[in-house]
Enzyme design. Sequence first.
Site, short mmCIF file in Angstrom:
data_model
loop_
_atom_site.label_atom_id
_atom_site.label_comp_id
_atom_site.label_asym_id
_atom_site.label_seq_id
_atom_site.Cartn_x
_atom_site.Cartn_y
_atom_site.Cartn_z
N CYS A 152 4.86 -1.68 2.61
CA CYS A 152 4.67 -2.06 1.20
C CYS A 152 5.90 -1.85 0.33
O CYS A 152 6.00 -2.42 -0.75
CB CYS A 152 3.47 -1.30 0.65
SG CYS A 152 2.04 -1.51 1.75
N HIS A 191 3.77 -3.30 -5.99
CA HIS A 191 3.07 -3.63 -4.76
C HIS A 191 1.58 -3.77 -5.06
O HIS A 191 1.00 -2.90 -5.72
CB HIS A 191 3.32 -2.54 -3.71
CG HIS A 191 2.34 -2.60 -2.58
ND1 HIS A 191 2.18 -3.74 -1.81
CD2 HIS A 191 1.44 -1.70 -2.12
CE1 HIS A 191 1.23 -3.53 -0.93
NE2 HIS A 191 0.76 -2.31 -1.09
N ASN A 235 -4.18 -7.36 0.01
CA ASN A 235 -2.96 -6.57 0.07
C ASN A 235 -2.14 -7.11 1.25
O ASN A 235 -2.52 -6.96 2.40
CB ASN A 235 -3.34 -5.10 0.27
CG ASN A 235 -2.15 -4.18 0.49
OD1 ASN A 235 -1.08 -4.62 0.92
ND2 ASN A 235 -2.33 -2.91 0.23
#
Lengths: 77, 332
Positions: free
Chosen positions: B116, B259, B289
């Site tokens: 990430c 993120h 995500n």
Amino acid sequence: MTKNEFLREIETVVEAAPGSLTGEESLAKLPGWDSMAAIGFIAMVDSRLGVVVNPADLAACKTVADLVALAGDRVQD
Amino acid sequence: MTRRAAVRALAHYLPARVLTNDEIAAQSGLWSPSEIEAKLGVRERRLAGDGESASDLAAEALRRLFDKAGVAASDVDWLVCVTQSPDYLLPTTACLLQHRLGLPKTAGALDVNLGCSGFVYGLGLAKGLIETGQASALALVTVDTYSKYLHPEDWSTRTLFGDAAAAALVVAEDGERDRIGPFVWGTDGDGAELLILRRGGAKRWTPSADAEPAGRGACLHMDGPGIFAFSLREVPKACEAMLKRAGRTIGDVDLFVFHQANRYMLEHLRKRLGIPEEKFVVHMATVGNTTSSSIPIALEAAEDDGRLRRGMTVMLVGFGVGLSWAAALIEW
């Protein structure tokens, strides 16, 4: 914050009825206590008390009273 | 005038298979579709198909990038591929992509094993390579197919992660001011166990697959509360350090692209930092995500809907597996 106020905050996190928690409850048997509730608890303590709970200490908690104890002297009887 | 690195264009690619909250609700029996969306901010996510791998997704994102930027593969002299789900342990996915896309054999190519935080680290490498004259047109591609790592019944990860690839073209331009940077970096390997895939590395390697972890132990492990607490500890500090280094305040930044971990975490961080809602990009309802691709996909979405415009000052913050984090300012 008083212990009662803190218990009301935990009730919101686990979506329990207001006034239903006393501290004696086992987290394993508390219907709303899961990993999302643990995240919600960390967020609530950060917002209300300005401290980030150690997740290892949180994982070791067995009862609602243990959650209250994590807040230390920021929560008064 | 000084040689400066700048992001010229962004593109992304999502695999075709859609996993909806309706499907997850039916399979898990744990939550309703609306509860999943309310908690995570994700309505659906994309999954790589059987036999579809990181290099497939990355190649398509790169083709779209070259089309959009109006460059030929032969114009690209460096390729950085950020991935934690490479086709193979070796060779490097960036080498496969060089050949597949027809990049020059004189190009440099390497993989970065970060999740990430990886896009921001990739920008740091791009800036270094370009501003020292080692590269002129660098393609930075981020790609992951975490869905392959997830246990079928691990709903905390299956609800969250989506597969995707994103690509950015970073080029050399003459200019007075930095277009990328400054940066703030952070690493804490003490949290390695919070997000880990134990299978597939050389630590326990034997010629037989029997020695590998099996079942749930073979799949991605995520300690959600641990990652959340880490983010609350480190992200605000990194943002404050970033602003101090740049001599700016929160009010000087036009747009914040963090993120896209989950909407709950993003909202908590936004409030904690005092960032106005209209300056804070949340773009994960249809993608989930997407690890290292989440920042470039959110940036591109903000550009498409007019929130991100040329000349704006943007703060990027990546954080997650490693533990690893990074913040940067870019001038769009």
